[in-house]
Design a protein around this motif. Structure first.
Motif, PDB file in Angstrom:
ATOM      1  N   ASP A  37       0.843  -1.197   0.000  1.00  0.00           N
ATOM      2  CA  ASP A  37       0.000   0.000   0.000  1.00  0.00           C
ATOM      3  C   ASP A  37       0.872   1.238   0.000  1.00  0.00           C
ATOM      4  O   ASP A  37       1.871   1.285   0.724  1.00  0.00           O
ATOM      5  CB  ASP A  37      -0.926  -0.002   1.221  1.00  0.00           C
ATOM      6  N   PRO A  38       0.551   2.214  -0.784  1.00  0.00           N
ATOM      7  CA  PRO A  38      -0.536   2.215  -1.758  1.00  0.00           C
ATOM      8  C   PRO A  38      -0.114   1.492  -3.041  1.00  0.00           C
ATOM      9  O   PRO A  38       1.004   1.654  -3.515  1.00  0.00           O
ATOM     10  CB  PRO A  38      -0.777   3.700  -2.027  1.00  0.00           C
ATOM     11  N   LEU A  39      -1.033   0.705  -3.567  1.00  0.00           N
ATOM     12  CA  LEU A  39      -0.794  -0.005  -4.827  1.00  0.00           C
ATOM     13  C   LEU A  39      -0.802   0.983  -5.983  1.00  0.00           C
ATOM     14  O   LEU A  39      -1.478   2.017  -5.908  1.00  0.00           O
ATOM     15  CB  LEU A  39      -1.894  -1.037  -5.061  1.00  0.00           C
ATOM     16  N   PRO A  40      -0.096   0.655  -7.073  1.00  0.00           N
ATOM     17  CA  PRO A  40      -0.252   1.474  -8.277  1.00  0.00           C
ATOM     18  C   PRO A  40      -1.734   1.519  -8.660  1.00  0.00           C
ATOM     19  O   PRO A  40      -2.449   0.513  -8.526  1.00  0.00           O
ATOM     20  CB  PRO A  40       0.577   0.726  -9.326  1.00  0.00           C
ATOM     21  N   ALA A  41      -2.213   2.677  -9.097  1.00  0.00           N
ATOM     22  CA  ALA A  41      -3.646   2.880  -9.374  1.00  0.00           C
ATOM     23  C   ALA A  41      -4.254   1.801 -10.279  1.00  0.00           C
ATOM     24  O   ALA A  41      -5.328   1.269  -9.961  1.00  0.00           O
ATOM     25  CB  ALA A  41      -3.879   4.270  -9.955  1.00  0.00           C
ATOM     26  N   PRO A  42      -3.615   1.414 -11.406  1.00  0.00           N
ATOM     27  CA  PRO A  42      -4.231   0.373 -12.250  1.00  0.00           C
ATOM     28  C   PRO A  42      -4.372  -0.977 -11.534  1.00  0.00           C
ATOM     29  O   PRO A  42      -5.325  -1.715 -11.765  1.00  0.00           O
ATOM     30  CB  PRO A  42      -3.279   0.256 -13.445  1.00  0.00           C
ATOM     31  N   VAL A  43      -3.428  -1.278 -10.645  1.00  0.00           N
ATOM     32  CA  VAL A  43      -3.478  -2.533  -9.890  1.00  0.00           C
ATOM     33  C   VAL A  43      -4.616  -2.483  -8.870  1.00  0.00           C
ATOM     34  O   VAL A  43      -5.382  -3.434  -8.727  1.00  0.00           O
ATOM     35  CB  VAL A  43      -2.132  -2.819  -9.191  1.00  0.00           C
ATOM     36  N   ALA A  44      -4.745  -1.361  -8.180  1.00  0.00           N
ATOM     37  CA  ALA A  44      -5.826  -1.191  -7.211  1.00  0.00           C
ATOM     38  C   ALA A  44      -7.182  -1.299  -7.905  1.00  0.00           C
ATOM     39  O   ALA A  44      -8.107  -1.936  -7.381  1.00  0.00           O
ATOM     40  CB  ALA A  44      -5.692   0.149  -6.500  1.00  0.00           C
ATOM     41  N   GLU A  45      -7.295  -0.731  -9.102  1.00  0.00           N
ATOM     42  CA  GLU A  45      -8.551  -0.809  -9.862  1.00  0.00           C
ATOM     43  C   GLU A  45      -8.849  -2.243 -10.280  1.00  0.00           C
ATOM     44  O   GLU A  45     -10.000  -2.696 -10.208  1.00  0.00           O
ATOM     45  CB  GLU A  45      -8.486   0.111 -11.076  1.00  0.00           C
ATOM     46  N   LEU A  46      -7.823  -2.971 -10.731  1.00  0.00           N
ATOM     47  CA  LEU A  46      -8.002  -4.374 -11.117  1.00  0.00           C
ATOM     48  C   LEU A  46      -8.480  -5.192  -9.934  1.00  0.00           C
ATOM     49  O   LEU A  46      -9.460  -5.932 -10.029  1.00  0.00           O
ATOM     50  CB  LEU A  46      -6.690  -4.957 -11.661  1.00  0.00           C
ATOM     51  N   ARG A  47      -7.793  -5.073  -8.815  1.00  0.00           N
ATOM     52  CA  ARG A  47      -8.163  -5.854  -7.637  1.00  0.00           C
ATOM     53  C   ARG A  47      -9.560  -5.493  -7.143  1.00  0.00           C
ATOM     54  O   ARG A  47     -10.311  -6.368  -6.713  1.00  0.00           O
ATOM     55  CB  ARG A  47      -7.137  -5.679  -6.535  1.00  0.00           C
ATOM     56  N   ALA A  48      -9.910  -4.216  -7.195  1.00  0.00           N
ATOM     57  CA  ALA A  48     -11.258  -3.803  -6.781  1.00  0.00           C
ATOM     58  C   ALA A  48     -12.315  -4.406  -7.708  1.00  0.00           C
ATOM     59  O   ALA A  48     -13.367  -4.860  -7.248  1.00  0.00           O
ATOM     60  CB  ALA A  48     -11.360  -2.281  -6.762  1.00  0.00           C
TER      61      ALA A  48
END
Length: 193
Positions: free
Chosen positions: A56-67
């Motif tokens: 944390d914090p994850l790169p934004a595209p990774v956070a979006e994928l996981r969400a």
């Protein structure tokens, strides 16, 4: 009124207007009204996987994928096969799921858009990678003449211990498997990794 279940659609191709994305868009178009489908933007925006960055914090595209995976009731994958396995960019997408638990215990299926007799390397790699992630099972949908089709004479579905869906079977979304002709009705092979 309850919220409709979400099926996340993941394309393994980076190509614009790929056949894999077309298959997923078709699945989106024929999905029943009580199911919501979401086509993920794809692996192009994801950075190269580095375990040092899986914090944390994850790169934004990774956070979006996981969400997106976390919000989905199930995942449907359509990916090409390159050099006998998954495309590197799609394997990278799967690698980014390792540090999270979103895909664990999630129903995952894929559809093979490859030419008859192709795609077995990608299938084997998907089965291995997803099996290590603890998903609840994998299903493979193939069109007639593909690997595992009883009409090919190879009997792949019997050698691998898979079984075909019975006549009148329904998709995970609850819609009947049907087509306007026998040649368009894909045989289904399912199994667990």
């Amino acid at each position: 009124m309850s919220t409709p279940p979400v099926i996340l659609l993941l394309s393994g191709s980076l190509r614009n207007s790929s056949s894999n994305e077309s298959v997923l868009r078709t699945a989106q178009a024929v999905a029943p009204a009580h199911v919501r489908t979401v086509l993920h933007a794809g692996p192009a925006a994801l950075p190269h996987f580095n375990p040092d960055d899986d914090t944390d914090p994850l790169p934004a595209p990774v956070a979006e994928l996981r969400a997106a995976i976390g919000a989905a009731a199930a995942v449907l994958i359509c990916t090409p096969e390159y050099a006998g396995t998954l495309p590197g960019s799609f394997k990278n997408l799967l690698d980014w799921t390792v540090g999270g638990t979103e895909i664990c215990d999630k129903p995952v299926a894929w559809v093979n858009a490859a030419a008859a007799g192709r795609g077995r390397g990608a299938e084997a790699t998907l089965r291995t990678v997803l099996g290590r992630r603890g998903h609840r099972g994998v299903g493979l949908c193939e069109r007639p003449g593909g690997p595992g089709d009883g009409r090919t004479g190879r009997g792949d579905h019997r050698r691998r211990g898979a079984r075909r869906a019975p006549r009148g079977a329904r998709t995970a979304a609850g819609t009947p498997l049907r087509g306007s002709s026998r040649e368009r009705r894909p045989p289904f092979r399912t199994g667990c990794a």
